[in-house]
Design an enzyme around this catalytic site. Sequence first.
Site, PDB file in Angstrom:
ATOM      1  CD  GLU A   2      12.742 -20.101  -9.627  1.00 33.21           C
ATOM      2  OE1 GLU A   2      12.070 -20.723 -10.474  1.00 33.21           O
ATOM      3  OE2 GLU A   2      12.618 -18.871  -9.449  1.00 33.21           O
TER       4      GLU A   2
ATOM      5  CB  CYS B 212      -0.872   0.027   1.236  1.00 29.57           C
ATOM      6  SG  CYS B 212      -1.830  -1.455   1.459  1.00 29.57           S
TER       7      CYS B 212
ATOM      8  CD1 TRP C  20      -0.385  -6.071  -1.466  1.00 33.84           C
ATOM      9  CD2 TRP C  20      -0.464  -5.743  -3.671  1.00 33.84           C
ATOM     10  NE1 TRP C  20       0.026  -7.221  -2.073  1.00 33.84           N
ATOM     11  CE2 TRP C  20      -0.004  -7.059  -3.413  1.00 33.84           C
ATOM     12  CE3 TRP C  20      -0.595  -5.318  -4.997  1.00 33.84           C
ATOM     13  CZ2 TRP C  20       0.328  -7.950  -4.436  1.00 33.84           C
ATOM     14  CZ3 TRP C  20      -0.260  -6.211  -6.006  1.00 33.84           C
ATOM     15  CH2 TRP C  20       0.198  -7.504  -5.737  1.00 33.84           C
TER      16      TRP C  20
ATOM     17  CE  LYS D 293       6.037 -10.278 -11.397  1.00 32.01           C
ATOM     18  NZ  LYS D 293       7.115 -11.227 -11.046  1.00 32.01           N
TER      19      LYS D 293
ATOM     20  NE  ARG E 240       4.517   1.818  -1.395  1.00 33.83           N
ATOM     21  CZ  ARG E 240       5.413   1.818  -0.422  1.00 33.83           C
ATOM     22  NH1 ARG E 240       6.539   2.467  -0.585  1.00 33.83           N
ATOM     23  NH2 ARG E 240       5.210   1.178   0.693  1.00 33.83           N
TER      24      ARG E 240
ATOM     25  CE  LYS F 173      13.748 -16.341 -11.671  1.00 30.64           C
ATOM     26  NZ  LYS F 173      12.563 -16.846 -11.060  1.00 30.64           N
TER      27      LYS F 173
ATOM     28  CG  ASN G  76       1.605  -0.367   4.040  1.00 29.88           C
ATOM     29  OD1 ASN G  76       1.274  -1.522   3.813  1.00 29.88           O
ATOM     30  ND2 ASN G  76       2.691   0.182   3.554  1.00 29.88           N
ATOM     31  N   GLY G  77      -0.313  -2.584   6.176  1.00 30.42           N
ATOM     32  CA  GLY G  77       0.079  -3.650   7.093  1.00 30.42           C
ATOM     33  C   GLY G  77      -1.082  -4.583   7.366  1.00 30.42           C
TER      34      GLY G  77
ATOM     35  CG  HIS H 232      21.111 -41.385 -16.581  1.00 27.33           C
ATOM     36  ND1 HIS H 232      21.290 -42.723 -16.814  1.00 27.33           N
ATOM     37  CD2 HIS H 232      20.947 -41.252 -15.245  1.00 27.33           C
ATOM     38  CE1 HIS H 232      21.209 -43.388 -15.672  1.00 27.33           C
ATOM     39  NE2 HIS H 232      21.015 -42.513 -14.697  1.00 27.33           N
TER      40      HIS H 232
ATOM     41  CD  GLU I 268      12.623 -15.396 -15.468  1.00 30.25           C
ATOM     42  OE1 GLU I 268      11.574 -15.103 -16.063  1.00 30.25           O
ATOM     43  OE2 GLU I 268      12.635 -15.774 -14.284  1.00 30.25           O
TER      44      GLU I 268
HETATM   45  O1  M6R Z   1       2.027 -15.320 -11.928  1.00 34.11           O
HETATM   46  P1  M6R Z   1       2.385 -16.754 -12.020  1.00 34.11           P
HETATM   47  O2  M6R Z   1       3.110 -17.255 -10.805  1.00 34.11           O
HETATM   48  O3  M6R Z   1       1.237 -17.647 -12.363  1.00 34.11           O
HETATM   49  O4  M6R Z   1       3.410 -16.817 -13.224  1.00 34.11           O
HETATM   50  C1  M6R Z   1       3.918 -18.032 -13.686  1.00 34.11           C
HETATM   51  C2  M6R Z   1       5.106 -17.805 -14.588  1.00 34.11           C
HETATM   52  O5  M6R Z   1       4.735 -17.060 -15.708  1.00 34.11           O
HETATM   53  C3  M6R Z   1       6.241 -17.096 -13.857  1.00 34.11           C
HETATM   54  O6  M6R Z   1       6.645 -17.797 -12.713  1.00 34.11           O
HETATM   55  C4  M6R Z   1       7.446 -16.919 -14.768  1.00 34.11           C
HETATM   56  O7  M6R Z   1       8.005 -18.163 -15.086  1.00 34.11           O
HETATM   57  C5  M6R Z   1       8.470 -15.991 -14.128  1.00 34.11           C
HETATM   58  N1  M6R Z   1       8.935 -15.045 -15.086  1.00 34.11           N
HETATM   59  C6  M6R Z   1       9.632 -16.707 -13.580  1.00 34.11           C
HETATM   60  O8  M6R Z   1      10.567 -15.861 -13.026  1.00 34.11           O
END
Ligand code: M6R
Length: 617
Positions: A490, A2, A77, A612, A27, A494, A103-104, A513, A497
């Site tokens: 993961e 928020c 938020w 996003k 934010r 990271k 906020n909180g 393998h 991407e």
């Molecule tokens: O909003 P969501 O968690 O459903 O999004 C899923 C993926 O699109 C998301 O995790 C994406 O892989 C990210 N860019 C990873 O960092």
Amino acid sequence: MCGIVGYIGHRDAYPIIIKGLQRLEYRGYDSAGVALYNEESKRIFTVKTKGKVQDLIDKVELNGSPFTNLGMGHTRWASHGEPNDVNSHPHLSNSGNLAIIHNGIIENYEALKTMLKQEGFTFKSDTDTEVLVNFIEYVQQKENVKLGKAVQLALNQVVGAYAIVIFDVSNPDEIVLARLGSPLAIGVGDDEYFIASDATPFIDYTKDAIYLEDEEMAIIKRGTAIQIRKIGDDSIITPNVQELEFSLEQIEKGGYEHFMLKEIFEQPNAIQDTFRGRLLADKGIIRMAGVDDNIDRFLNAKRILIIGCGTSWHAGLVAEYIIEDLARIPVEVEYASEFRYRNPIINKDDIVIAISQSGETADTLAAIKLAKANGAFVFGVCNVVGSSIARETDAGAFTHAGPEIGVASTKAFTTQITVLVLLALRLGKEKGVINTTDYYKYLYEMMAIPDKIAEVLESNAFLEEIAAIYKDATNFLYLGRGYNFPVALEGALKLKEISYIHAEGYPAAEMKHGPIALIDEQMPIVVIATRKGHYDKVVSNIQEIKSRKGKIIAVVMKGDTIVKNIADHTIEIPETFEALTPLLTTIPLQLLSYYIAIMRDCNVDQPRNLAKSVTIE
Ligand code: M6R
């Protein structure tokens, strides 16, 4: 998160507040509102709306705002109650005399609400904030005290986190604010004060700022000096006025160069927020309304199906290990995009857990609809309150990570895992799989995780050095076993991407393998080798890499000597239970990707081709 803006002085408050809210838009928020003291009517003029600050401006213009030099504004938020006009802030007390923005999270709001209802108070919204403003009014009336004292007495009975700003129409020369766990800054002008969540809203008006500390409150009276007190013991604090040296952009990012880095560093606090009100270690309680209300379903479930995409799918993989280990319920994890387009077997006594940061991912949403159409009970783990997935699921638990702006998920991942660990522990305890002693040990260890993450974050500079060595690599391999296999996936995601380097994650034992053929002196390999979970086997894998001249970046537990002697670089994490290691091992991997990406001049917050929230197939 928020956003808070307040003003008391000699200028027209409304334009200052609106501009301030616009400055806080970075934010993330879902609704906005203002409360202005109307000198003519001696009442509070309030306008609130779901949507953007521009929607708020349009709505205010329909009514025409009064000239005032006392007011407040808020971008919300959502945490308690979906985003809508009524739940938006500011909230007024029952008498209409007090206006508050907050906020909180107030953890004991339900108990306070029950008490207030018995005293005759009524509520329009679902928020904890409306409870708080009425509780302050109740204390004010009962104790016959001024607003500042009432705020102080009330806050001493409140459990939770807050930054609040409040004023009383019967004393429009005063505004009161307080903080515990959420930031508040005060801009000091010439006979005027600006209040905000950070300095961005008032940097154009003054460079002098006071940052309120936790457990402090401020009473600002027109024409007199600001008074700062401790909420707990009433002691007076001398205000520390600092000169602002940051640019606007730096303040928005909290002084970090990118949102991603800010969000990586927010993880200790984000996880605290995920715990808040849920994990009561002293009492041995894990409380999550979505689980509590459906506990029989969970305990009778024959199977749990977890669906998600990208990072959320990785969190699901970690959950598979944790839930099967701690609660002994069979778990299957599937990409939502695959699940929705095959003909999956879904039984009525299955529970489907849908994980999504944004709550808007089209594939996950479609998979939820399919599961529901087949009679399954769907439980959501989302970050965004009021999102499509949060609304579509039968029940759920929010991660409360705050807005994640960087496209690469960081704090969303660790807070998703946190929720899923709490779920596994709760089910394991109820099913009698975990004994009481181990259960308590887990609860206390969970409480220690934020500090341990903070400790891992201290390896930041070292990871920057490692990044400089490997920034030009064209391929990376990530290896982990057991709980840390999903972390390897993961870590690889990271890196790809945000730096556009090809990277793959594998269970360490699978190396022989196939992927072992890739290893040569050009290949950096990130290995998660915590002393738990098949450590000896991972050490053998590391030796195999070494003998093929691969470069080893190892994440190890503090005090490790064996891997340290073989690896090219080692990053230490503090000791923790095996099931909780992903919460720590993932942090260095996030930092490594971040630094490699910025050294390659990549746009880390908005990588090419990515959105996003993926709302299309
Ligand atoms: O909003 P969501 O968690 O459903 O999004 C899923 C993926 O699109 C998301 O995790 C994406 O892989 C990210 N860019 C990873 O960092």
